[in-house]
Design an enzyme around this catalytic site. Structure first.
Site, PDB file in Angstrom:
ATOM      1  CD  GLU A 165      -4.524  -1.628   1.975  1.00 13.44           C
ATOM      2  OE1 GLU A 165      -3.368  -1.907   2.361  1.00 13.44           O
ATOM      3  OE2 GLU A 165      -5.423  -1.234   2.744  1.00 13.44           O
ATOM      4  CG  ASP A 206      -8.686  -1.031   4.407  1.00 11.48           C
ATOM      5  OD1 ASP A 206      -9.760  -0.661   4.898  1.00 11.48           O
ATOM      6  OD2 ASP A 206      -7.600  -0.925   5.016  1.00 11.48           O
ATOM      7  CG  ASP A 257      -7.791   2.493   9.511  1.00 14.01           C
ATOM      8  OD1 ASP A 257      -7.850   1.396   8.953  1.00 14.01           O
ATOM      9  OD2 ASP A 257      -7.415   3.533   8.931  1.00 14.01           O
ATOM     10  CG  HIS A 315      -8.793   1.658   1.779  1.00 16.92           C
ATOM     11  ND1 HIS A 315      -7.513   1.309   1.407  1.00 16.92           N
ATOM     12  CD2 HIS A 315      -8.685   2.141   3.038  1.00 16.92           C
ATOM     13  CE1 HIS A 315      -6.684   1.542   2.415  1.00 16.92           C
ATOM     14  NE2 HIS A 315      -7.371   2.041   3.408  1.00 16.92           N
ATOM     15  CD1 TRP A 375      -2.701   1.727   0.454  1.00 22.86           C
ATOM     16  CD2 TRP A 375      -1.349   2.496   2.065  1.00 22.86           C
ATOM     17  NE1 TRP A 375      -3.048   3.030   0.714  1.00 22.86           N
ATOM     18  CE2 TRP A 375      -2.243   3.531   1.700  1.00 22.86           C
ATOM     19  CE3 TRP A 375      -0.397   2.754   3.056  1.00 22.86           C
ATOM     20  CZ2 TRP A 375      -2.223   4.790   2.292  1.00 22.86           C
ATOM     21  CZ3 TRP A 375      -0.376   4.016   3.654  1.00 22.86           C
ATOM     22  CH2 TRP A 375      -1.291   5.018   3.278  1.00 22.86           C
ATOM     23  CG  ASP A 433      -9.248   4.504   5.583  1.00 22.78           C
ATOM     24  OD1 ASP A 433      -9.641   3.431   6.050  1.00 22.78           O
ATOM     25  OD2 ASP A 433      -8.064   4.694   5.223  1.00 22.78           O
ATOM     26  CG  HIS A 473      -6.012  -4.445   5.099  1.00 20.51           C
ATOM     27  ND1 HIS A 473      -5.126  -3.407   4.938  1.00 20.51           N
ATOM     28  CD2 HIS A 473      -5.248  -5.568   5.200  1.00 20.51           C
ATOM     29  CE1 HIS A 473      -3.896  -3.875   4.924  1.00 20.51           C
ATOM     30  NE2 HIS A 473      -3.940  -5.187   5.069  1.00 20.51           N
ATOM     31  CE  LYS A 477      -6.577   5.788   2.454  1.00 24.70           C
ATOM     32  NZ  LYS A 477      -5.631   5.864   3.562  1.00 24.70           N
ATOM     33  CG  ASP A 524      -5.502  -1.620   8.172  1.00 22.96           C
ATOM     34  OD1 ASP A 524      -4.903  -1.142   9.151  1.00 22.96           O
ATOM     35  OD2 ASP A 524      -5.453  -1.106   7.037  1.00 22.96           O
TER      36      ASP A 524
HETATM   37  C1  RNT Z   1      -3.892   2.744   4.766  1.00 19.83           C
HETATM   38  C2  RNT Z   1      -3.986   1.290   4.499  1.00 19.83           C
HETATM   39  C3  RNT Z   1      -2.859   0.443   5.016  1.00 19.83           C
HETATM   40  C4  RNT Z   1      -2.403   0.808   6.408  1.00 19.83           C
HETATM   41  C5  RNT Z   1      -1.408  -0.143   7.013  1.00 19.83           C
HETATM   42  C6  RNT Z   1      -0.757   0.415   8.240  1.00 19.83           C
HETATM   43  O1  RNT Z   1      -5.033   3.421   4.473  1.00 19.83           O
HETATM   44  O2  RNT Z   1      -5.196   0.796   4.985  1.00 19.83           O
HETATM   45  O3  RNT Z   1      -3.216  -0.894   4.949  1.00 19.83           O
HETATM   46  O4  RNT Z   1      -3.485   0.930   7.286  1.00 19.83           O
HETATM   47  O5  RNT Z   1      -0.491  -0.523   6.075  1.00 19.83           O
HETATM   48 ZN    ZN Z   2      -5.467  -1.317   4.881  1.00 19.96          ZN
END
Ligand code: RNT
Ligand code: ZN
Length: 416
Positions: A224, A257, A294, A260, A183, A292, A284, A226, A324
């Site tokens: 990955e 993810d 998390d 994302h 990523w 986003d 993720h 986004k 994640d």
């Molecule tokens: C960032 C991505 C990525 C990170 C990690 C720490 O938006 O989701 O995966 O969260 O690599």
């Molecule tokens: Zn991620």
């Protein structure tokens, strides 16, 4: 001695053609990839540690954060005692252990991760890996693998090459393919004129990084995508379309993810769509709140939908289910446990679905009974099966795990 609640649950599920022992055995064979970075706010242990950037952010200052790799291992060793099953640990390159020496990201090698590997061996767990394209002076322009500056781009290609070598060696030593997930934060805050140039450079960088072939038994390459990040609101080089095309054309794993995409967009429906075209998926599992963000994963509808799709589609054997999230406003070890247990509960509920009956209803066009049974299934006694599973794994089933957390907080975390 008979176990009345369990007998009751067994019978209730059997009435719908579901064998709870099979579901429990299947759950026990799923290894989640638990991310290291919940334990220390995505900090890592480099000698020249920078503050977190790249459009990802951790908020909160709950005491007790792991300050060293030893403390992080100690915390995860403890967390494992409260999580049923045998899971993987997912490291970032910034968690290299360089013995106080400055080793830049293009120069890291397996020796900087050997302590992690030896620790994993001693616990009989496997590792996954991620190159770290943020929190570094050469990432501060907002462009890494897609940079127009050749010096910066080469540095990050070298980092990617080094990380694949490390990941493959982790996979070799531990006897299980290591998923190495790429990523990058590349993008821009405001409207760019040239959207094509960075994407062409990113393709070239990735192709160079992936030029060396490693055995499938050692390494899985994943990319990955986004939608946007803080500071990359107007343009993200590695968007979903970009990486979907890349993963399909190069036959790489795609990483989806949950945070994302647009806030109302679920990744569950994407699973069966992309699985027709890519060799496998990294997930993720995360929880975005308005963006986003998390947040810690919960047993909510998006997570349940992901689990159901993985089980219904038979995708578990080519999906690396990674977590994640990063929350520093609550006990960090508890955050790991809440998110991991919730993901496992979602998978158990999916494995207990009366799938044969549902398929029969669907195949015969009986959508009334399909809908009625989907609703009925929600109140079947899965929590009895969950408690049974935790007990067989030697882990506290219910809320009791919180007592252990409190004890750990008093004896270990509060002393940091
Ligand atoms: C960032 C991505 C990525 C990170 C990690 C720490 O938006 O989701 O995966 O969260 O690599
Ligand atoms: Zn991620």
């Amino acid at each position: 001695m008979s176990n009345l609640p369990l007998d009751y649950a067994r019978q209730r599920y059997a009435d719908f053609g579901v064998d709870i022992d099979r579901a429990v055995a299947a759950l026990g064979s799923i290894a989640l990839s638990i991310h290291c970075w919940q334990g220390d706010d995505v900090g890592g242990f480099e000698t020249n540690r920078q503050s977190l950037d790249g459009g990802i952010a951790v908020t909160g200052n709950y005491p007790g954060k792991a300050r060293t790799a030893e403390e992080l291992r100690q915390d995860f060793d403890f967390a494992r005692t409260l999580i049923p099953g045998q899971h993987r640990f997912n490291l970032h390159a910034s968690y290299a252990e360089t013995n106080g020496k400055h080793v830049d990201r293009n120069a890291i090698t397996i020796e900087h991760f050997q302590t992690w590997i030896d620790w994993a061996k001693s616990l009989e767990i496997k590792l996954d890996f991620n190159p770290t394209y943020f929190s570094h002076p050469l990432a501060s322009s907002g462009f890494t693998l897609s940079s127009a500056d050749d010096r910066i781009r080469s540095f990050w290609i070298d980092h990617g090459v080094a990380c694949r070598q490390i990941a493959a060696e982790m996979g070799r030593q531990l006897g299980s393919p290591c998923a190495n997930n790429v990523w990058i934060p590349d993008g821009s805050k405001d409207i760019p004129i040239d959207r094509a140039g960075p994407r062409a450079r990113l393709i070239d960088s990735l192709d160079r990084m992936f030029a060396t072939k490693y055995p499938e038994t050692q390494l899985i390459d994943a990319v990955e995508s986004k939608l946007f990040g803080i500071g990359s609101e107007s343009y993200v080089v590695g968007s979903h379309e970009f990486y979907l095309g890349y993963a399909v054309s190069r036959q790489k794993y795609l990483c989806l993810d949950a945070g994302h995409f647009h806030p109302t967009e679920s990744i569950a429906d994407k699973i069966s769509a992309v699985m027709t075209q890519v060799p496998g998926l990294v997930l993720h599992v995360s929880r975005g709140v308005r963006w986003d963000s998390d947040h810690v994963v919960l047993l909510d509808d998006p997570t349940l939908d992901i689990a159901r799709e993985l089980v219904r589609g038979g995708y578990l054997n080519r999906t690396c289910i990674g977590l994640d999230f990063f929350d520093a406003s609550i006990n960090r070890v508890a955050a790991w446990i809440i998110g991991t247990r919730s993901t496992l509960k979602a998978l158990l509920i999916a494995l207990l679905e009366p799938i044969d009956q549902l398929r029969t209803f669907e195949n015969t066009g009986d959508y009334t009974q399909r809908l009625a049974l989907l609703e009925e299934a929600k109140t079947l006694p899965w929590s009895i099966v969950w408690n049974h599973y935790c007990q067989t794994q030697g882990v506290p089933p219910g809320f009791d795990w919180m007592n252990s957390i409190k004890h750990y907080e008093q004896t270990i975390l509060s002393k940091r």
